[in-house]
Motif scaffolding. Sequence first.
Motif, mmCIF file in Angstrom:
data_model
loop_
_atom_site.group_PDB
_atom_site.id
_atom_site.type_symbol
_atom_site.label_atom_id
_atom_site.label_comp_id
_atom_site.label_asym_id
_atom_site.label_seq_id
_atom_site.Cartn_x
_atom_site.Cartn_y
_atom_site.Cartn_z
ATOM 1 N N THR A 100 1.876 -55.560 19.297
ATOM 2 C CA THR A 100 2.272 -55.959 20.645
ATOM 3 C C THR A 100 1.528 -57.216 21.067
ATOM 4 O O THR A 100 0.329 -57.360 20.797
ATOM 5 C CB THR A 100 1.956 -54.815 21.639
ATOM 6 N N ASP A 101 2.222 -58.113 21.735
ATOM 7 C CA ASP A 101 1.632 -59.332 22.263
ATOM 8 C C ASP A 101 0.419 -58.966 23.124
ATOM 9 O O ASP A 101 0.469 -58.011 23.900
ATOM 10 C CB ASP A 101 2.693 -60.063 23.093
ATOM 11 N N GLU A 102 -0.654 -59.735 23.025
ATOM 12 C CA GLU A 102 -1.915 -59.443 23.724
ATOM 13 C C GLU A 102 -1.768 -59.346 25.238
ATOM 14 O O GLU A 102 -2.540 -58.653 25.888
ATOM 15 C CB GLU A 102 -2.976 -60.504 23.392
ATOM 16 N N ASN A 103 -0.798 -60.044 25.822
ATOM 17 C CA ASN A 103 -0.654 -60.008 27.279
ATOM 18 C C ASN A 103 0.350 -58.956 27.747
ATOM 19 O O ASN A 103 0.655 -58.874 28.925
ATOM 20 C CB ASN A 103 -0.281 -61.388 27.833
ATOM 21 N N LYS A 104 0.844 -58.126 26.846
ATOM 22 C CA LYS A 104 1.786 -57.055 27.178
ATOM 23 C C LYS A 104 1.058 -55.707 27.194
ATOM 24 O O LYS A 104 0.013 -55.540 26.592
ATOM 25 C CB LYS A 104 2.923 -56.984 26.156
ATOM 26 N N THR A 105 1.668 -54.740 27.868
ATOM 27 C CA THR A 105 1.113 -53.393 27.900
ATOM 28 C C THR A 105 1.166 -52.774 26.516
ATOM 29 O O THR A 105 2.182 -52.858 25.826
ATOM 30 C CB THR A 105 1.896 -52.505 28.884
ATOM 31 N N TYR A 106 0.053 -52.180 26.120
ATOM 32 C CA TYR A 106 -0.035 -51.474 24.834
ATOM 33 C C TYR A 106 -0.753 -50.149 25.079
ATOM 34 O O TYR A 106 -1.824 -50.130 25.684
ATOM 35 C CB TYR A 106 -0.811 -52.307 23.816
ATOM 36 N N ILE A 107 -0.150 -49.057 24.644
ATOM 37 C CA ILE A 107 -0.785 -47.747 24.787
ATOM 38 C C ILE A 107 -1.193 -47.266 23.400
ATOM 39 O O ILE A 107 -0.351 -46.914 22.574
ATOM 40 C CB ILE A 107 0.139 -46.741 25.505
ATOM 41 N N LYS A 108 -2.497 -47.286 23.182
ATOM 42 C CA LYS A 108 -3.050 -46.884 21.893
ATOM 43 C C LYS A 108 -2.942 -45.383 21.683
ATOM 44 O O LYS A 108 -2.539 -44.914 20.631
ATOM 45 C CB LYS A 108 -4.510 -47.323 21.799
ATOM 46 N N ASP A 109 -3.324 -44.617 22.713
ATOM 47 C CA ASP A 109 -3.310 -43.168 22.566
ATOM 48 C C ASP A 109 -3.225 -42.490 23.931
ATOM 49 O O ASP A 109 -3.591 -43.070 24.952
ATOM 50 C CB ASP A 109 -4.579 -42.697 21.851
ATOM 51 N N ILE A 110 -2.738 -41.255 23.903
ATOM 52 C CA ILE A 110 -2.692 -40.409 25.090
ATOM 53 C C ILE A 110 -3.213 -39.042 24.681
ATOM 54 O O ILE A 110 -2.802 -38.495 23.658
ATOM 55 C CB ILE A 110 -1.255 -40.250 25.634
ATOM 56 N N GLU A 111 -4.153 -38.532 25.466
ATOM 57 C CA GLU A 111 -4.682 -37.193 25.233
ATOM 58 C C GLU A 111 -4.398 -36.333 26.469
ATOM 59 O O GLU A 111 -4.588 -36.794 27.588
ATOM 60 C CB GLU A 111 -6.189 -37.225 24.999
ATOM 61 N N VAL A 112 -3.942 -35.112 26.246
ATOM 62 C CA VAL A 112 -3.700 -34.175 27.353
ATOM 63 C C VAL A 112 -4.586 -32.958 27.149
ATOM 64 O O VAL A 112 -4.549 -32.329 26.083
ATOM 65 C CB VAL A 112 -2.218 -33.752 27.423
ATOM 66 N N THR A 113 -5.395 -32.666 28.146
ATOM 67 C CA THR A 113 -6.198 -31.454 28.146
ATOM 68 C C THR A 113 -5.566 -30.490 29.146
ATOM 69 O O THR A 113 -5.506 -30.787 30.336
ATOM 70 C CB THR A 113 -7.656 -31.753 28.545
ATOM 71 N N GLU A 114 -5.058 -29.377 28.618
ATOM 72 C CA GLU A 114 -4.396 -28.410 29.490
ATOM 73 C C GLU A 114 -5.422 -27.570 30.236
ATOM 74 O O GLU A 114 -6.522 -27.335 29.748
ATOM 75 C CB GLU A 114 -3.489 -27.513 28.669
ATOM 76 N N ASP A 115 -5.032 -27.134 31.414
ATOM 77 C CA ASP A 115 -5.873 -26.289 32.271
ATOM 78 C C ASP A 115 -7.231 -26.907 32.521
ATOM 79 O O ASP A 115 -8.267 -26.234 32.451
ATOM 80 C CB ASP A 115 -6.016 -24.884 31.657
ATOM 81 N N ALA A 116 -7.243 -28.213 32.781
ATOM 82 C CA ALA A 116 -8.483 -28.932 33.081
ATOM 83 C C ALA A 116 -8.944 -28.574 34.490
ATOM 84 O O ALA A 116 -8.134 -28.267 35.359
ATOM 85 C CB ALA A 116 -8.267 -30.430 32.953
ATOM 86 N N PRO A 117 -10.255 -28.649 34.742
ATOM 87 C CA PRO A 117 -10.764 -28.335 36.085
ATOM 88 C C PRO A 117 -10.332 -29.345 37.124
ATOM 89 O O PRO A 117 -10.009 -30.425 36.866
ATOM 90 C CB PRO A 117 -12.282 -28.351 35.904
#
Length: 117
Positions: A100-117
């Motif tokens: 992805t071009d450096e000035n564009k949005t890039y999402i490397k990773d997404i983590e979901v923790t269920e039942d978080a406080p």
Amino acid sequence: MSITETTEELEESGSEFWGIERVASRRAIMLDVRLKGGKFYALPYSYMTKVKFDPSEGLEIYISGNYVKITGRNLHEIYFQLLRHRVSFIQANISDMDLTDENKTYIKDIEVTEDAP
């Protein structure tokens, strides 16, 4: 499509990593979170309690008892659109390669923790 929809300005995020409701006056009901491994979460905006953004650390979303951590770059616009309940989906990059071009949005990773406080 109704007459109202045709007269409203249509918008797009312009990114493969996230999308918004195209009609500016519409709000998303659920946030569709798409992880690398093919797992999806649909989380209701009505239970979003906090969104934190630090450009060096990413986005943190507390929603429906879950903690969602999004890492990447150029996430500013996603943050602003989340506040307006307009983001319809957020998607992690499915490979480890960043083309992805450096000035564009890039999402490397997404983590979901269920039942978080």
